[in-house]
Design an enzyme around this catalytic site. Structure first.
Site, PDB file in Angstrom:
ATOM      1  N   HIS A 163      38.819  47.865  35.396  1.00 35.50           N
ATOM      2  CA  HIS A 163      40.229  48.267  35.328  1.00 35.50           C
ATOM      3  C   HIS A 163      40.232  49.719  34.863  1.00 35.50           C
ATOM      4  O   HIS A 163      39.368  50.115  34.055  1.00 35.50           O
ATOM      5  CB  HIS A 163      41.019  47.486  34.281  1.00 35.50           C
ATOM      6  CG  HIS A 163      41.070  46.009  34.480  1.00 35.50           C
ATOM      7  ND1 HIS A 163      40.087  45.170  34.033  1.00 35.50           N
ATOM      8  CD2 HIS A 163      42.011  45.217  35.047  1.00 35.50           C
ATOM      9  CE1 HIS A 163      40.422  43.907  34.334  1.00 35.50           C
ATOM     10  NE2 HIS A 163      41.581  43.918  34.950  1.00 35.50           N
ATOM     11  N   ASP A 192      39.637  50.076  31.252  1.00 31.07           N
ATOM     12  CA  ASP A 192      38.302  49.748  30.717  1.00 31.07           C
ATOM     13  C   ASP A 192      37.451  51.003  30.686  1.00 31.07           C
ATOM     14  O   ASP A 192      36.688  51.239  29.757  1.00 31.07           O
ATOM     15  CB  ASP A 192      37.531  48.766  31.620  1.00 31.07           C
ATOM     16  CG  ASP A 192      38.297  47.501  31.931  1.00 31.07           C
ATOM     17  OD1 ASP A 192      39.102  47.076  31.099  1.00 31.07           O
ATOM     18  OD2 ASP A 192      38.060  46.957  33.036  1.00 31.07           O
ATOM     19  N   GLU A 218      44.379  38.564  43.789  1.00 34.76           N
ATOM     20  CA  GLU A 218      43.655  37.505  43.074  1.00 34.76           C
ATOM     21  C   GLU A 218      44.648  36.466  42.567  1.00 34.76           C
ATOM     22  O   GLU A 218      45.397  36.731  41.629  1.00 34.76           O
ATOM     23  CB  GLU A 218      42.878  38.137  41.909  1.00 34.76           C
ATOM     24  CG  GLU A 218      42.015  37.153  41.162  1.00 34.76           C
ATOM     25  CD  GLU A 218      41.194  37.841  40.075  1.00 34.76           C
ATOM     26  OE1 GLU A 218      40.649  38.942  40.324  1.00 34.76           O
ATOM     27  OE2 GLU A 218      41.107  37.276  38.969  1.00 34.76           O
ATOM     28  N   GLU A 277      39.094  33.292  42.359  1.00 30.48           N
ATOM     29  CA  GLU A 277      38.367  33.074  41.099  1.00 30.48           C
ATOM     30  C   GLU A 277      38.291  31.572  40.808  1.00 30.48           C
ATOM     31  O   GLU A 277      39.302  30.869  40.829  1.00 30.48           O
ATOM     32  CB  GLU A 277      39.076  33.813  39.961  1.00 30.48           C
ATOM     33  CG  GLU A 277      38.440  33.535  38.608  1.00 30.48           C
ATOM     34  CD  GLU A 277      38.830  34.537  37.542  1.00 30.48           C
ATOM     35  OE1 GLU A 277      39.084  35.710  37.872  1.00 30.48           O
ATOM     36  OE2 GLU A 277      38.876  34.137  36.365  1.00 30.48           O
ATOM     37  N   HIS A 321      40.575  30.186  38.113  1.00 32.74           N
ATOM     38  CA  HIS A 321      41.990  30.223  38.498  1.00 32.74           C
ATOM     39  C   HIS A 321      42.313  29.067  39.436  1.00 32.74           C
ATOM     40  O   HIS A 321      43.379  28.459  39.339  1.00 32.74           O
ATOM     41  CB  HIS A 321      42.333  31.550  39.174  1.00 32.74           C
ATOM     42  CG  HIS A 321      42.208  32.740  38.268  1.00 32.74           C
ATOM     43  ND1 HIS A 321      42.428  34.033  38.683  1.00 32.74           N
ATOM     44  CD2 HIS A 321      41.873  32.830  36.954  1.00 32.74           C
ATOM     45  CE1 HIS A 321      42.237  34.866  37.684  1.00 32.74           C
ATOM     46  NE2 HIS A 321      41.895  34.159  36.614  1.00 32.74           N
ATOM     47  N   ASP A 326      35.629  35.975  42.294  1.00 32.21           N
ATOM     48  CA  ASP A 326      35.350  36.143  40.869  1.00 32.21           C
ATOM     49  C   ASP A 326      34.593  34.896  40.426  1.00 32.21           C
ATOM     50  O   ASP A 326      35.156  33.794  40.360  1.00 32.21           O
ATOM     51  CB  ASP A 326      36.639  36.347  40.064  1.00 32.21           C
ATOM     52  CG  ASP A 326      36.982  37.833  39.928  1.00 32.21           C
ATOM     53  OD1 ASP A 326      36.327  38.656  40.619  1.00 32.21           O
ATOM     54  OD2 ASP A 326      37.874  38.180  39.125  1.00 32.21           O
ATOM     55  N   ASP A 346      42.072  29.670  30.726  1.00 30.32           N
ATOM     56  CA  ASP A 346      41.109  30.458  31.483  1.00 30.32           C
ATOM     57  C   ASP A 346      39.949  30.848  30.573  1.00 30.32           C
ATOM     58  O   ASP A 346      39.977  31.901  29.943  1.00 30.32           O
ATOM     59  CB  ASP A 346      41.866  31.711  31.973  1.00 30.32           C
ATOM     60  CG  ASP A 346      41.172  32.418  33.102  1.00 30.32           C
ATOM     61  OD1 ASP A 346      40.288  31.823  33.732  1.00 30.32           O
ATOM     62  OD2 ASP A 346      41.528  33.585  33.365  1.00 30.32           O
ATOM     63  N   ASP A 397      36.858  31.539  31.386  1.00 30.87           N
ATOM     64  CA  ASP A 397      35.991  32.581  31.958  1.00 30.87           C
ATOM     65  C   ASP A 397      34.538  32.445  31.529  1.00 30.87           C
ATOM     66  O   ASP A 397      33.937  33.388  30.996  1.00 30.87           O
ATOM     67  CB  ASP A 397      36.493  33.981  31.554  1.00 30.87           C
ATOM     68  CG  ASP A 397      37.698  34.416  32.363  1.00 30.87           C
ATOM     69  OD1 ASP A 397      37.970  33.827  33.421  1.00 30.87           O
ATOM     70  OD2 ASP A 397      38.384  35.364  31.916  1.00 30.87           O
ATOM     71  N   ASP A 417      33.383  37.551  36.583  1.00 29.67           N
ATOM     72  CA  ASP A 417      34.538  37.704  35.686  1.00 29.67           C
ATOM     73  C   ASP A 417      34.377  36.641  34.600  1.00 29.67           C
ATOM     74  O   ASP A 417      35.077  35.622  34.585  1.00 29.67           O
ATOM     75  CB  ASP A 417      35.840  37.525  36.487  1.00 29.67           C
ATOM     76  CG  ASP A 417      37.051  37.930  35.674  1.00 29.67           C
ATOM     77  OD1 ASP A 417      36.877  38.252  34.486  1.00 29.67           O
ATOM     78  OD2 ASP A 417      38.170  37.923  36.227  1.00 29.67           O
TER      79      ASP A 417
HETATM   80  C1  XUL Z   1      42.393  37.544  34.666  1.00 28.34           C
HETATM   81  C2  XUL Z   1      41.468  38.060  35.661  1.00 28.34           C
HETATM   82  C3  XUL Z   1      41.369  39.543  35.772  1.00 28.34           C
HETATM   83  C4  XUL Z   1      41.205  40.053  37.147  1.00 28.34           C
HETATM   84  C5  XUL Z   1      41.265  41.556  37.237  1.00 28.34           C
HETATM   85  O1  XUL Z   1      42.403  36.164  34.553  1.00 28.34           O
HETATM   86  O2  XUL Z   1      40.780  37.321  36.338  1.00 28.34           O
HETATM   87  O3  XUL Z   1      40.331  39.946  34.966  1.00 28.34           O
HETATM   88  O4  XUL Z   1      40.025  39.630  37.715  1.00 28.34           O
HETATM   89  O5  XUL Z   1      42.414  42.083  36.723  1.00 28.34           O
HETATM   90 CO    CO Z   2      39.376  37.637  37.789  1.00 33.66          CO
END
Ligand code: XUL
Ligand code: CO
Length: 437
Positions: free
Chosen positions: A102, A105, A233, A269, A272, A297, A308, A310, A340
Protein backbone atom coordinates in the site's frame (compact mmCIF):
# COMPACT_ATOMS: atom_id res chain seq x y z
CA UNK A 1 25.82 -2.50 5.32
CA UNK A 2 23.92 -3.70 8.40
CA UNK A 3 21.88 -6.83 7.92
CA UNK A 4 18.43 -7.10 9.43
CA UNK A 5 18.25 -10.91 9.27
CA UNK A 6 21.78 -11.96 10.34
CA UNK A 7 20.54 -15.46 11.35
CA UNK A 8 19.99 -16.23 7.67
CA UNK A 9 23.33 -16.09 5.89
CA UNK A 10 22.39 -17.32 2.43
CA UNK A 11 19.39 -17.89 0.31
CA UNK A 12 16.99 -20.47 1.78
CA UNK A 13 18.01 -23.80 0.20
CA UNK A 14 15.88 -26.58 -1.26
CA UNK A 15 16.60 -29.79 0.67
CA UNK A 16 13.83 -32.10 -0.52
CA UNK A 17 10.87 -33.84 1.08
CA UNK A 18 12.93 -35.77 3.64
CA UNK A 19 14.41 -32.67 5.21
CA UNK A 20 13.26 -31.69 8.69
CA UNK A 21 14.96 -28.30 8.50
CA UNK A 22 12.33 -25.55 8.93
CA UNK A 23 14.72 -23.11 7.22
CA UNK A 24 14.79 -25.13 4.00
CA UNK A 25 12.25 -25.86 1.29
CA UNK A 26 10.93 -29.41 1.06
CA UNK A 27 8.94 -28.90 -2.15
CA UNK A 28 9.59 -25.41 -3.55
CA UNK A 29 12.25 -25.73 -6.22
CA UNK A 30 11.91 -22.57 -8.32
CA UNK A 31 13.47 -24.03 -11.48
CA UNK A 32 11.76 -27.41 -11.39
CA UNK A 33 9.50 -27.86 -14.42
CA UNK A 34 5.90 -28.72 -13.67
CA UNK A 35 4.10 -29.35 -16.94
CA UNK A 36 5.23 -26.62 -19.33
CA UNK A 37 6.39 -24.06 -16.74
CA UNK A 38 8.82 -23.74 -13.86
CA UNK A 39 7.46 -23.77 -10.33
CA UNK A 40 8.49 -20.16 -9.96
CA UNK A 41 6.44 -19.17 -13.01
CA UNK A 42 3.41 -21.13 -11.90
CA UNK A 43 3.36 -19.76 -8.38
CA UNK A 44 4.65 -16.19 -8.75
CA UNK A 45 5.01 -15.79 -4.98
CA UNK A 46 4.79 -12.36 -3.46
CA UNK A 47 5.42 -10.96 0.03
CA UNK A 48 2.90 -8.50 1.53
CA UNK A 49 4.79 -5.45 2.74
CA UNK A 50 2.13 -4.45 5.26
CA UNK A 51 2.06 -7.67 7.29
CA UNK A 52 5.65 -8.76 6.94
CA UNK A 53 7.39 -5.46 7.58
CA UNK A 54 4.85 -3.04 9.03
CA UNK A 55 2.70 -5.21 11.32
CA UNK A 56 3.40 -4.67 14.99
CA UNK A 57 1.39 -7.45 16.61
CA UNK A 58 -0.96 -4.95 18.25
CA UNK A 59 -4.46 -6.31 18.96
CA UNK A 60 -7.54 -4.98 20.83
CA UNK A 61 -6.19 -6.43 24.07
CA UNK A 62 -2.55 -5.54 23.99
CA UNK A 63 0.36 -3.53 22.69
CA UNK A 64 2.82 -4.23 19.91
CA UNK A 65 4.93 -7.35 20.32
CA UNK A 66 6.95 -7.17 17.07
CA UNK A 67 9.98 -5.04 17.91
CA UNK A 68 11.46 -4.87 14.41
CA UNK A 69 15.00 -3.50 14.11
CA UNK A 70 14.04 -1.70 10.86
CA UNK A 71 11.36 0.29 12.67
CA UNK A 72 13.80 1.82 15.14
CA UNK A 73 15.01 4.79 13.03
CA UNK A 74 14.66 8.28 14.40
CA UNK A 75 12.44 9.87 11.75
CA UNK A 76 9.52 8.29 9.86
CA UNK A 77 11.46 8.54 6.57
CA UNK A 78 14.53 6.92 8.13
CA UNK A 79 12.30 4.09 9.32
CA UNK A 80 10.79 3.80 5.84
CA UNK A 81 14.25 3.54 4.27
CA UNK A 82 15.38 0.92 6.78
CA UNK A 83 12.18 -1.02 6.20
CA UNK A 84 12.78 -1.00 2.45
CA UNK A 85 16.30 -2.34 2.94
CA UNK A 86 15.03 -5.02 5.33
CA UNK A 87 12.34 -5.93 2.79
CA UNK A 88 14.74 -6.46 -0.10
CA UNK A 89 17.13 -8.42 2.13
CA UNK A 90 14.19 -10.64 3.10
CA UNK A 91 12.95 -11.09 -0.51
CA UNK A 92 16.42 -12.11 -1.64
CA UNK A 93 17.16 -14.47 1.21
CA UNK A 94 13.75 -16.11 0.86
CA UNK A 95 14.09 -16.25 -2.93
CA UNK A 96 10.73 -14.72 -3.73
CA UNK A 97 10.23 -12.92 -7.06
CA UNK A 98 7.50 -10.37 -6.16
CA UNK A 99 6.16 -8.06 -3.47
CA UNK A 100 3.04 -5.93 -2.93
CA UNK A 101 2.45 -2.72 -0.99
CA UNK A 102 0.00 0.00 0.00
CA UNK A 103 1.24 3.54 -0.57
CA UNK A 104 1.33 4.15 3.19
CA UNK A 105 3.36 0.99 3.86
CA UNK A 106 6.15 2.21 1.66
CA UNK A 107 6.19 5.86 2.75
CA UNK A 108 4.76 7.57 5.82
CA UNK A 109 1.70 9.80 5.62
CA UNK A 110 2.54 13.17 7.15
CA UNK A 111 0.92 16.54 7.84
CA UNK A 112 0.00 17.61 4.29
CA UNK A 113 -1.06 15.66 1.21
CA UNK A 114 1.69 17.29 -0.87
CA UNK A 115 4.38 16.20 1.59
CA UNK A 116 2.99 12.66 1.76
CA UNK A 117 3.19 12.51 -2.04
CA UNK A 118 6.81 13.69 -1.91
CA UNK A 119 7.62 10.94 0.60
CA UNK A 120 6.04 8.35 -1.65
CA UNK A 121 7.94 9.56 -4.70
CA UNK A 122 11.21 9.47 -2.84
CA UNK A 123 10.59 5.92 -1.58
CA UNK A 124 9.49 4.78 -5.04
CA UNK A 125 12.79 6.00 -6.44
CA UNK A 126 14.68 3.95 -3.83
CA UNK A 127 12.50 0.89 -4.40
CA UNK A 128 13.09 1.18 -8.15
CA UNK A 129 16.82 1.10 -7.62
CA UNK A 130 16.57 -1.97 -5.39
CA UNK A 131 14.31 -3.70 -7.92
CA UNK A 132 16.92 -3.04 -10.61
CA UNK A 133 19.76 -4.28 -8.38
CA UNK A 134 17.99 -7.51 -7.35
CA UNK A 135 15.57 -8.39 -10.16
CA UNK A 136 12.69 -8.48 -7.67
CA UNK A 137 9.46 -7.11 -9.12
CA UNK A 138 6.25 -5.48 -7.98
CA UNK A 139 3.21 -7.76 -8.29
CA UNK A 140 0.80 -4.99 -7.32
CA UNK A 141 0.44 -1.68 -5.61
CA UNK A 142 -2.59 -0.27 -3.85
CA UNK A 143 -3.67 2.68 -1.72
CA UNK A 144 -4.51 2.54 1.95
CA UNK A 145 -7.97 4.15 1.99
CA UNK A 146 -8.99 2.75 5.36
CA UNK A 147 -6.39 3.57 8.05
CA UNK A 148 -6.72 7.35 8.40
CA UNK A 149 -9.69 8.74 10.41
CA UNK A 150 -10.81 10.77 7.35
CA UNK A 151 -11.92 7.46 5.82
CA UNK A 152 -13.97 6.30 8.80
CA UNK A 153 -17.21 6.57 6.75
CA UNK A 154 -15.62 5.21 3.59
CA UNK A 155 -13.45 6.61 0.80
CA UNK A 156 -15.29 6.58 -2.55
CA UNK A 157 -18.54 5.77 -0.72
CA UNK A 158 -18.12 8.55 1.83
CA UNK A 159 -21.14 10.84 2.28
CA UNK A 160 -18.74 13.79 2.01
CA UNK A 161 -17.56 14.54 -1.56
CA UNK A 162 -14.43 16.16 -0.09
CA UNK A 163 -13.34 12.75 1.19
CA UNK A 164 -14.12 11.18 -2.22
CA UNK A 165 -11.82 13.78 -3.78
CA UNK A 166 -9.07 13.03 -1.24
CA UNK A 167 -9.28 9.32 -2.00
CA UNK A 168 -9.17 10.02 -5.73
CA UNK A 169 -6.06 12.16 -5.34
CA UNK A 170 -4.43 9.45 -3.26
CA UNK A 171 -5.23 6.68 -5.75
CA UNK A 172 -3.93 8.84 -8.59
CA UNK A 173 -0.53 8.85 -6.91
CA UNK A 174 -0.69 5.19 -5.93
CA UNK A 175 -1.38 4.15 -9.55
CA UNK A 176 1.45 6.39 -10.75
CA UNK A 177 3.80 4.85 -8.16
CA UNK A 178 2.77 1.35 -9.24
CA UNK A 179 3.41 2.24 -12.87
CA UNK A 180 6.79 3.77 -12.08
CA UNK A 181 7.79 0.49 -10.43
CA UNK A 182 6.54 -1.63 -13.33
CA UNK A 183 3.76 -3.13 -11.19
CA UNK A 184 1.95 -5.93 -13.01
CA UNK A 185 -1.39 -5.13 -11.35
CA UNK A 186 -3.15 -2.52 -9.24
CA UNK A 187 -5.54 -3.69 -6.50
CA UNK A 188 -8.67 -2.10 -5.09
CA UNK A 189 -9.71 -3.57 -1.78
CA UNK A 190 -12.74 -1.62 -0.55
CA UNK A 191 -11.37 -1.10 2.97
CA UNK A 192 -14.21 0.93 4.45
CA UNK A 193 -16.52 0.86 1.42
CA UNK A 194 -19.58 -0.48 3.18
CA UNK A 195 -21.90 0.52 6.00
CA UNK A 196 -23.04 -0.16 9.53
CA UNK A 197 -26.67 1.05 9.50
CA UNK A 198 -29.22 2.09 6.86
CA UNK A 199 -30.44 4.80 9.26
CA UNK A 200 -27.57 6.94 7.99
CA UNK A 201 -26.77 5.33 4.62
CA UNK A 202 -28.07 5.69 1.05
CA UNK A 203 -26.81 2.42 -0.36
CA UNK A 204 -27.78 3.11 -3.98
CA UNK A 205 -25.97 6.43 -3.96
CA UNK A 206 -22.88 4.86 -2.42
CA UNK A 207 -22.81 2.16 -5.11
CA UNK A 208 -23.01 4.88 -7.76
CA UNK A 209 -20.16 6.79 -6.13
CA UNK A 210 -18.02 3.65 -6.07
CA UNK A 211 -18.72 3.04 -9.76
CA UNK A 212 -17.77 6.67 -10.58
CA UNK A 213 -14.53 6.18 -8.68
CA UNK A 214 -13.65 3.04 -10.65
CA UNK A 215 -14.45 4.75 -13.96
CA UNK A 216 -12.15 7.63 -13.01
CA UNK A 217 -9.39 5.16 -12.16
CA UNK A 218 -9.83 3.45 -15.55
CA UNK A 219 -9.66 6.84 -17.29
CA UNK A 220 -6.57 7.86 -15.38
CA UNK A 221 -4.76 4.58 -16.13
CA UNK A 222 -5.53 5.07 -19.80
CA UNK A 223 -4.37 8.68 -19.69
CA UNK A 224 -0.95 7.84 -18.23
CA UNK A 225 -0.54 4.56 -20.15
CA UNK A 226 -0.62 2.20 -17.17
CA UNK A 227 -1.07 -1.26 -18.68
CA UNK A 228 -1.18 -3.26 -15.44
CA UNK A 229 -4.30 -5.24 -14.64
CA UNK A 230 -6.87 -3.62 -12.33
CA UNK A 231 -8.06 -6.06 -9.67
CA UNK A 232 -10.87 -5.85 -7.13
CA UNK A 233 -10.47 -7.90 -3.95
CA UNK A 234 -13.82 -9.08 -2.58
CA UNK A 235 -14.44 -9.27 1.17
CA UNK A 236 -17.81 -9.66 2.92
CA UNK A 237 -17.29 -7.95 6.26
CA UNK A 238 -14.63 -6.39 8.48
CA UNK A 239 -14.06 -3.55 8.89
CA UNK A 240 -17.69 -2.62 8.09
CA UNK A 241 -20.61 -4.93 8.80
CA UNK A 242 -21.72 -4.89 5.15
CA UNK A 243 -18.82 -4.54 2.71
CA UNK A 244 -20.04 -3.67 -0.80
CA UNK A 245 -17.53 -6.03 -2.47
CA UNK A 246 -19.01 -9.01 -0.58
CA UNK A 247 -17.73 -11.89 -2.72
CA UNK A 248 -16.78 -12.76 -6.30
CA UNK A 249 -20.40 -13.03 -7.45
CA UNK A 250 -21.38 -9.68 -5.91
CA UNK A 251 -18.40 -7.88 -7.43
CA UNK A 252 -19.01 -9.36 -10.89
CA UNK A 253 -22.66 -8.28 -10.67
CA UNK A 254 -21.60 -4.77 -9.67
CA UNK A 255 -19.04 -4.51 -12.47
CA UNK A 256 -21.64 -5.67 -14.98
CA UNK A 257 -24.29 -3.25 -13.72
CA UNK A 258 -21.95 -0.24 -14.02
CA UNK A 259 -20.26 -1.10 -17.32
CA UNK A 260 -16.89 -1.87 -15.74
CA UNK A 261 -16.48 -5.55 -16.54
CA UNK A 262 -13.93 -5.04 -19.31
CA UNK A 263 -11.49 -3.24 -17.03
CA UNK A 264 -11.27 -5.42 -13.94
CA UNK A 265 -10.41 -8.89 -12.78
CA UNK A 266 -10.58 -10.24 -9.24
CA UNK A 267 -7.99 -10.84 -6.56
CA UNK A 268 -9.44 -13.71 -4.55
CA UNK A 269 -8.33 -14.05 -0.94
CA UNK A 270 -8.88 -17.38 0.82
CA UNK A 271 -9.82 -15.91 4.20
CA UNK A 272 -12.26 -13.48 2.55
CA UNK A 273 -14.00 -16.30 0.68
CA UNK A 274 -14.48 -18.28 3.89
CA UNK A 275 -15.74 -15.18 5.74
CA UNK A 276 -18.39 -14.94 3.01
CA UNK A 277 -19.48 -18.49 3.83
CA UNK A 278 -17.82 -20.00 0.76
CA UNK A 279 -14.85 -22.25 0.32
CA UNK A 280 -11.69 -20.78 -1.20
CA UNK A 281 -12.15 -22.96 -4.27
CA UNK A 282 -15.75 -21.81 -4.68
CA UNK A 283 -14.80 -18.17 -5.13
CA UNK A 284 -11.76 -19.06 -7.26
CA UNK A 285 -14.00 -21.10 -9.54
CA UNK A 286 -16.64 -18.41 -9.73
CA UNK A 287 -14.04 -15.84 -10.77
CA UNK A 288 -12.28 -18.22 -13.15
CA UNK A 289 -15.41 -19.47 -14.94
CA UNK A 290 -16.18 -15.84 -15.77
CA UNK A 291 -12.67 -15.26 -17.10
CA UNK A 292 -11.97 -12.98 -14.14
CA UNK A 293 -9.52 -14.78 -11.87
CA UNK A 294 -6.59 -12.36 -11.95
CA UNK A 295 -4.62 -12.98 -8.77
CA UNK A 296 -4.74 -14.61 -5.34
CA UNK A 297 -4.14 -13.46 -1.78
CA UNK A 298 -2.80 -16.70 -0.35
CA UNK A 299 -3.73 -17.13 3.28
CA UNK A 300 -6.17 -19.02 5.45
CA UNK A 301 -8.58 -18.22 8.27
CA UNK A 302 -9.22 -20.20 11.41
CA UNK A 303 -12.37 -22.34 11.34
CA UNK A 304 -12.96 -21.58 15.01
CA UNK A 305 -12.78 -17.81 14.61
CA UNK A 306 -15.16 -15.60 12.63
CA UNK A 307 -12.75 -12.90 11.56
CA UNK A 308 -9.92 -12.29 9.12
CA UNK A 309 -7.01 -13.97 10.89
CA UNK A 310 -4.74 -13.85 7.81
CA UNK A 311 -2.71 -16.94 8.65
CA UNK A 312 -0.13 -18.59 6.46
CA UNK A 313 -1.49 -21.55 4.48
CA UNK A 314 -0.10 -24.90 5.63
CA UNK A 315 -2.56 -27.35 4.09
CA UNK A 316 -1.29 -28.79 0.79
CA UNK A 317 -4.74 -30.23 0.00
CA UNK A 318 -6.32 -26.77 0.15
CA UNK A 319 -3.51 -25.44 -2.04
CA UNK A 320 -3.97 -28.30 -4.53
CA UNK A 321 -7.68 -27.47 -4.88
CA UNK A 322 -6.71 -23.86 -5.62
CA UNK A 323 -3.96 -24.81 -8.05
CA UNK A 324 -6.29 -27.14 -9.96
CA UNK A 325 -8.38 -24.07 -10.80
CA UNK A 326 -5.31 -22.00 -11.68
CA UNK A 327 -3.88 -24.76 -13.91
CA UNK A 328 -7.23 -25.31 -15.62
CA UNK A 329 -7.33 -21.66 -16.70
CA UNK A 330 -3.73 -21.78 -17.90
CA UNK A 331 -2.15 -19.80 -15.04
CA UNK A 332 -2.70 -16.46 -13.36
CA UNK A 333 -1.35 -14.31 -16.19
CA UNK A 334 -0.09 -11.08 -14.63
CA UNK A 335 -1.27 -12.19 -11.18
CA UNK A 336 0.46 -14.26 -8.54
CA UNK A 337 0.18 -15.74 -5.07
CA UNK A 338 0.57 -12.96 -2.57
CA UNK A 339 0.98 -14.00 1.07
CA UNK A 340 -1.50 -11.61 2.64
CA UNK A 341 -0.69 -13.33 5.92
CA UNK A 342 0.98 -12.62 9.22
CA UNK A 343 2.60 -14.67 11.95
CA UNK A 344 0.64 -14.88 15.21
CA UNK A 345 1.17 -12.13 17.77
CA UNK A 346 3.27 -14.45 19.90
CA UNK A 347 5.61 -15.26 17.00
CA UNK A 348 7.47 -12.00 17.33
CA UNK A 349 11.02 -12.79 16.21
CA UNK A 350 12.05 -11.66 12.71
CA UNK A 351 13.07 -15.25 11.95
CA UNK A 352 9.43 -16.30 12.43
CA UNK A 353 8.78 -14.44 9.16
CA UNK A 354 11.04 -16.96 7.41
CA UNK A 355 9.41 -20.00 9.01
CA UNK A 356 5.99 -18.65 8.03
CA UNK A 357 6.79 -17.90 4.39
CA UNK A 358 8.77 -21.10 3.85
CA UNK A 359 5.88 -23.26 5.04
CA UNK A 360 3.39 -21.25 2.97
CA UNK A 361 5.54 -21.60 -0.15
CA UNK A 362 6.03 -25.31 0.47
CA UNK A 363 2.30 -25.84 1.00
CA UNK A 364 1.58 -24.27 -2.40
CA UNK A 365 4.49 -26.03 -4.12
CA UNK A 366 3.26 -29.37 -2.78
CA UNK A 367 -0.27 -28.41 -3.84
CA UNK A 368 0.95 -27.51 -7.33
CA UNK A 369 2.71 -30.87 -7.75
CA UNK A 370 -0.42 -32.74 -6.67
CA UNK A 371 -2.66 -30.59 -8.90
CA UNK A 372 -0.47 -31.17 -11.96
CA UNK A 373 -0.50 -34.93 -11.33
CA UNK A 374 -4.27 -34.93 -10.84
CA UNK A 375 -4.68 -33.03 -14.11
CA UNK A 376 -2.30 -35.33 -15.97
CA UNK A 377 -4.10 -38.45 -14.73
CA UNK A 378 -7.44 -36.90 -15.62
CA UNK A 379 -9.52 -39.13 -13.32
CA UNK A 380 -11.48 -36.30 -11.71
CA UNK A 381 -11.99 -34.46 -15.02
CA UNK A 382 -13.13 -37.66 -16.67
CA UNK A 383 -15.69 -38.25 -13.95
CA UNK A 384 -17.15 -34.76 -14.37
CA UNK A 385 -17.17 -35.08 -18.13
CA UNK A 386 -19.07 -38.35 -17.92
CA UNK A 387 -21.48 -36.90 -15.37
CA UNK A 388 -22.70 -34.39 -17.95
CA UNK A 389 -22.48 -36.74 -20.93
CA UNK A 390 -26.22 -36.58 -21.56
CA UNK A 391 -25.78 -32.99 -22.79
CA UNK A 392 -23.88 -34.41 -25.75
CA UNK A 393 -26.88 -36.63 -26.51
CA UNK A 394 -29.91 -35.52 -28.46
CA UNK A 395 -32.09 -33.94 -25.70
CA UNK A 396 -29.11 -32.31 -24.06
CA UNK A 397 -27.91 -30.79 -27.33
CA UNK A 398 -31.38 -29.48 -28.10
CA UNK A 399 -31.62 -27.92 -24.62
CA UNK A 400 -28.31 -26.12 -24.83
CA UNK A 401 -28.66 -24.98 -28.44
CA UNK A 402 -31.99 -23.32 -27.72
CA UNK A 403 -33.88 -25.71 -29.97
CA UNK A 404 -35.83 -27.35 -27.16
CA UNK A 405 -38.89 -25.77 -25.54
CA UNK A 406 -40.89 -26.69 -22.46
CA UNK A 407 -43.38 -28.25 -24.82
CA UNK A 408 -40.89 -30.35 -26.78
CA UNK A 409 -39.34 -31.53 -23.51
CA UNK A 410 -42.75 -32.47 -22.18
CA UNK A 411 -43.18 -34.57 -25.31
CA UNK A 412 -39.87 -36.32 -24.77
CA UNK A 413 -40.65 -37.04 -21.12
CA UNK A 414 -44.02 -38.56 -22.12
CA UNK A 415 -42.05 -40.91 -24.32
CA UNK A 416 -38.98 -41.61 -22.12
CA UNK A 417 -40.48 -41.51 -18.63
CA UNK A 418 -38.44 -41.44 -15.43
CA UNK A 419 -34.69 -40.72 -15.66
CA UNK A 420 -32.27 -43.24 -14.15
CA UNK A 421 -30.47 -42.08 -11.01
CA UNK A 422 -26.67 -41.95 -10.79
CA UNK A 423 -24.62 -41.68 -7.58
CA UNK A 424 -22.53 -38.50 -7.25
CA UNK A 425 -19.68 -40.69 -5.85
CA UNK A 426 -18.41 -37.91 -3.61
CA UNK A 427 -16.59 -40.26 -1.21
CA UNK A 428 -14.93 -42.15 -4.04
CA UNK A 429 -13.71 -38.87 -5.56
CA UNK A 430 -12.45 -37.62 -2.18
CA UNK A 431 -10.58 -40.86 -1.81
CA UNK A 432 -8.99 -40.45 -5.25
CA UNK A 433 -8.01 -36.86 -4.40
CA UNK A 434 -6.48 -37.97 -1.10
CA UNK A 435 -4.35 -40.59 -2.86
CA UNK A 436 -2.22 -37.76 -4.31
CA UNK A 437 -0.78 -36.85 -0.90
C1 XUL B 1 -7.63 -6.78 3.99
C2 XUL B 1 -6.82 -7.16 2.84
C3 XUL B 1 -5.93 -6.11 2.28
C4 XUL B 1 -5.80 -6.12 0.81
C5 XUL B 1 -5.02 -4.95 0.27
O1 XUL B 1 -8.39 -7.81 4.51
O2 XUL B 1 -6.83 -8.29 2.40
O3 XUL B 1 -4.70 -6.25 2.88
O4 XUL B 1 -5.22 -7.28 0.35
O5 XUL B 1 -5.53 -3.74 0.65
CO1 CO C 1 -5.85 -9.21 0.86
Amino acid sequence: MKEFFPEIQDRIPYEGADSKNPLAFKYYEPNRMVGQKSMEDHLRFSVAYWHTFKATGVDPFGAATFDRPWNRGTTPMEQAENTLRAAFEFFQKLGVPYYCFHDRDLAPEVETFAESCKNLESMVEKAKQLQEDTGIKLLWGTANLFGHPRYSHGAATNPDAHVFAYAAAQVKHAIAATMELGGANYVFWGGREGYETLFNTDMKREHEQLARFFHMAVDYAKQIGFDGQFLIEPKPKEPTKHQYDFDAATVLGFLGAYDLLDHFKLNIEANHATLAGHSFEHDLTLASMNGKLGSIDANVGDTLLGWDTDQFPTDPAMCAKAMLIVLAQGGLGKGGLNFDAKPRRGSFDPIDLFYAHISGMDAFARGLLAAQQIMDDGLLDKFIEERYASYSGSIGKQIMSGEATFESLEGSIMEKGEPSLESGRQEMLESIFMSYF
